[in-house]
Scaffold this motif. Structure first.
Motif, short mmCIF file in Angstrom:
data_model
loop_
_atom_site.label_atom_id
_atom_site.label_comp_id
_atom_site.label_asym_id
_atom_site.label_seq_id
_atom_site.Cartn_x
_atom_site.Cartn_y
_atom_site.Cartn_z
N ASN A 107 47.17 -13.22 -35.33
CA ASN A 107 46.77 -11.81 -35.38
C ASN A 107 45.26 -11.68 -35.52
O ASN A 107 44.64 -10.81 -34.89
CB ASN A 107 47.47 -11.10 -36.54
CG ASN A 107 48.95 -10.89 -36.27
OD1 ASN A 107 49.39 -10.96 -35.12
ND2 ASN A 107 49.72 -10.66 -37.31
N GLU A 108 44.66 -12.51 -36.37
CA GLU A 108 43.22 -12.46 -36.57
C GLU A 108 42.48 -12.83 -35.29
O GLU A 108 41.49 -12.20 -34.93
CB GLU A 108 42.80 -13.38 -37.72
CG GLU A 108 43.20 -12.86 -39.08
CD GLU A 108 42.82 -13.81 -40.21
OE1 GLU A 108 42.03 -14.75 -39.98
OE2 GLU A 108 43.30 -13.60 -41.33
N VAL A 109 42.96 -13.86 -34.60
CA VAL A 109 42.34 -14.28 -33.35
C VAL A 109 42.47 -13.18 -32.30
O VAL A 109 41.51 -12.87 -31.59
CB VAL A 109 42.95 -15.61 -32.85
CG1 VAL A 109 42.51 -15.92 -31.43
CG2 VAL A 109 42.58 -16.74 -33.79
N GLU A 110 43.64 -12.59 -32.23
CA GLU A 110 43.86 -11.50 -31.26
C GLU A 110 42.93 -10.33 -31.56
O GLU A 110 42.33 -9.75 -30.64
CB GLU A 110 45.32 -11.05 -31.33
CG GLU A 110 45.74 -10.17 -30.19
CD GLU A 110 47.24 -9.87 -30.22
OE1 GLU A 110 47.58 -8.68 -30.09
OE2 GLU A 110 48.04 -10.82 -30.36
N LEU A 111 42.78 -9.98 -32.84
CA LEU A 111 41.89 -8.91 -33.24
C LEU A 111 40.44 -9.25 -32.88
O LEU A 111 39.70 -8.41 -32.38
CB LEU A 111 42.02 -8.63 -34.74
CG LEU A 111 41.20 -7.48 -35.30
CD1 LEU A 111 41.61 -6.16 -34.64
CD2 LEU A 111 41.38 -7.39 -36.80
N LEU A 112 40.06 -10.50 -33.11
CA LEU A 112 38.71 -10.95 -32.78
C LEU A 112 38.45 -10.83 -31.28
O LEU A 112 37.41 -10.33 -30.85
CB LEU A 112 38.50 -12.39 -33.23
CG LEU A 112 37.14 -12.99 -32.95
CD1 LEU A 112 36.05 -12.28 -33.73
CD2 LEU A 112 37.13 -14.47 -33.28
N PHE A 113 39.42 -11.26 -30.46
CA PHE A 113 39.27 -11.14 -29.01
C PHE A 113 39.16 -9.68 -28.58
O PHE A 113 38.37 -9.34 -27.69
CB PHE A 113 40.43 -11.81 -28.28
CG PHE A 113 40.32 -13.31 -28.20
CD1 PHE A 113 39.13 -13.92 -27.86
CD2 PHE A 113 41.42 -14.10 -28.47
CE1 PHE A 113 39.02 -15.30 -27.79
CE2 PHE A 113 41.32 -15.49 -28.41
CZ PHE A 113 40.12 -16.08 -28.07
N MET A 114 39.95 -8.82 -29.21
CA MET A 114 39.89 -7.40 -28.86
C MET A 114 38.52 -6.82 -29.23
O MET A 114 37.92 -6.08 -28.44
CB MET A 114 41.00 -6.62 -29.58
CG MET A 114 41.10 -5.18 -29.12
SD MET A 114 42.57 -4.29 -29.67
CE MET A 114 42.57 -4.51 -31.41
N LYS A 115 38.00 -7.17 -30.40
CA LYS A 115 36.68 -6.68 -30.81
C LYS A 115 35.61 -7.17 -29.84
O LYS A 115 34.71 -6.41 -29.46
CB LYS A 115 36.35 -7.16 -32.23
CG LYS A 115 37.04 -6.40 -33.31
CD LYS A 115 36.63 -6.92 -34.68
CE LYS A 115 37.31 -6.18 -35.79
NZ LYS A 115 36.93 -6.70 -37.11
N GLU A 116 35.69 -8.45 -29.46
CA GLU A 116 34.72 -9.00 -28.51
C GLU A 116 34.80 -8.28 -27.17
O GLU A 116 33.77 -7.98 -26.55
CB GLU A 116 34.95 -10.50 -28.32
CG GLU A 116 34.53 -11.34 -29.48
CD GLU A 116 34.86 -12.80 -29.29
OE1 GLU A 116 35.29 -13.21 -28.19
OE2 GLU A 116 34.67 -13.56 -30.25
N ASN A 117 36.02 -7.99 -26.73
CA ASN A 117 36.20 -7.30 -25.46
C ASN A 117 35.59 -5.90 -25.52
O ASN A 117 34.89 -5.47 -24.59
CB ASN A 117 37.69 -7.23 -25.11
CG ASN A 117 37.91 -6.63 -23.74
OD1 ASN A 117 37.14 -6.84 -22.82
ND2 ASN A 117 38.98 -5.88 -23.60
N ILE A 118 35.83 -5.19 -26.61
CA ILE A 118 35.26 -3.86 -26.76
C ILE A 118 33.73 -3.94 -26.78
O ILE A 118 33.06 -3.15 -26.12
CB ILE A 118 35.79 -3.18 -28.05
CG1 ILE A 118 37.28 -2.86 -27.88
CG2 ILE A 118 35.00 -1.92 -28.38
CD1 ILE A 118 37.97 -2.42 -29.15
N HIS A 119 33.22 -4.93 -27.51
CA HIS A 119 31.77 -5.08 -27.59
C HIS A 119 31.17 -5.37 -26.21
O HIS A 119 30.13 -4.82 -25.84
CB HIS A 119 31.40 -6.19 -28.57
CG HIS A 119 29.94 -6.30 -28.78
ND1 HIS A 119 29.22 -5.35 -29.48
CD2 HIS A 119 29.04 -7.20 -28.35
CE1 HIS A 119 27.95 -5.68 -29.47
NE2 HIS A 119 27.83 -6.79 -28.80
N GLU A 120 31.84 -6.22 -25.44
CA GLU A 120 31.37 -6.50 -24.08
C GLU A 120 31.36 -5.24 -23.23
O GLU A 120 30.45 -5.02 -22.43
CB GLU A 120 32.26 -7.56 -23.42
CG GLU A 120 32.07 -8.95 -23.98
CD GLU A 120 33.10 -9.94 -23.45
OE1 GLU A 120 33.90 -9.58 -22.56
OE2 GLU A 120 33.10 -11.08 -23.95
N LYS A 121 32.38 -4.41 -23.39
CA LYS A 121 32.45 -3.16 -22.63
C LYS A 121 31.33 -2.21 -23.05
O LYS A 121 30.74 -1.52 -22.21
CB LYS A 121 33.80 -2.47 -22.81
CG LYS A 121 35.00 -3.29 -22.40
CD LYS A 121 35.02 -3.60 -20.93
CE LYS A 121 36.32 -4.27 -20.57
NZ LYS A 121 36.21 -5.25 -19.53
#
Length: 178
Positions: A107-121
């Motif tokens: 869950n933490e890794v998934e949340l981290l990937f989602m945050k990174e994706n949002i930041h990239e956007k």
């Protein structure tokens, strides 16, 4: 084109006026006193090297804030890369032990990937929208404060925030569809 740092004294004045703001930006993003100081130093070094690119002296604070934000992001990426290289097979084995623990880690890794994706956007947004959006979201400034800092009308800030949110929503929906 006005040159802001015409003399050594001019740069000293700019530093004296904005060093606290730049330090705060670095500290809010990194949460480390030493790294925040490094970010502040790097920001002013970059600004000094690009002194001829600033055209409007009234937007100097926003320009420096933007440089500081990008510099802090670079520091975060560098730290992340260092941490990734430090993970070895033993760490992975430990993480996989116990279903409950691995579920939390997943869950933490998934949340981290989602945050990174949002930041990239966010980084893909047009500069005018990105600037307003980051000042609002990362630094918690209110619309009227952003308007003052960037020398814009509050309605312009509202419009840019709306467009940034709309654009992010579109980009995130395209990602989910793919």
């Amino acid at each position: 084109m006005d040159v802001i740092f015409e003399s050594r004294m001019g740069f000293d004045e700019v530093f004296a006026k904005f060093h606290k703001l730049i330090y705060q930006i670095g500290y809010r993003m990194i949460k480390d006193v030493g790294l925040a100081e490094d970010i502040m130093q790097e920001t002013f070094l970059k600004a000094y090297k690009k002194m001829d690119s600033i055209e409007d002296q009234n937007k100097l604070g926003a320009w420096l804030s933007s440089i500081a934000t990008r510099t802090a992001i670079d520091f975060i990426r560098k730290e992340k890369r260092l941490k990734e290289t430090m993970v070895d097979d033993t760490d992975i084995t430990i993480i996989k032990q116990g279903n409950q623990e691995s579920g939390i880690v997943e869950n933490e890794v998934e949340l981290l990937f989602m945050k990174e994706n949002i930041h990239e956007k966010i980084l893909l947004l047009p500069d005018c929208q990105k600037e307003v959006f980051l000042l609002r979201i990362q630094f918690g400034l209110k619309e009227h404060e952003i308007a003052e800092k960037l020398h814009l009308k509050p309605a312009t800030v509202k419009t840019r925030m709306y467009r940034a949110r709309k654009q992010l929503k579109l980009m995130m929906n395209c990602r989910e569809s793919a």
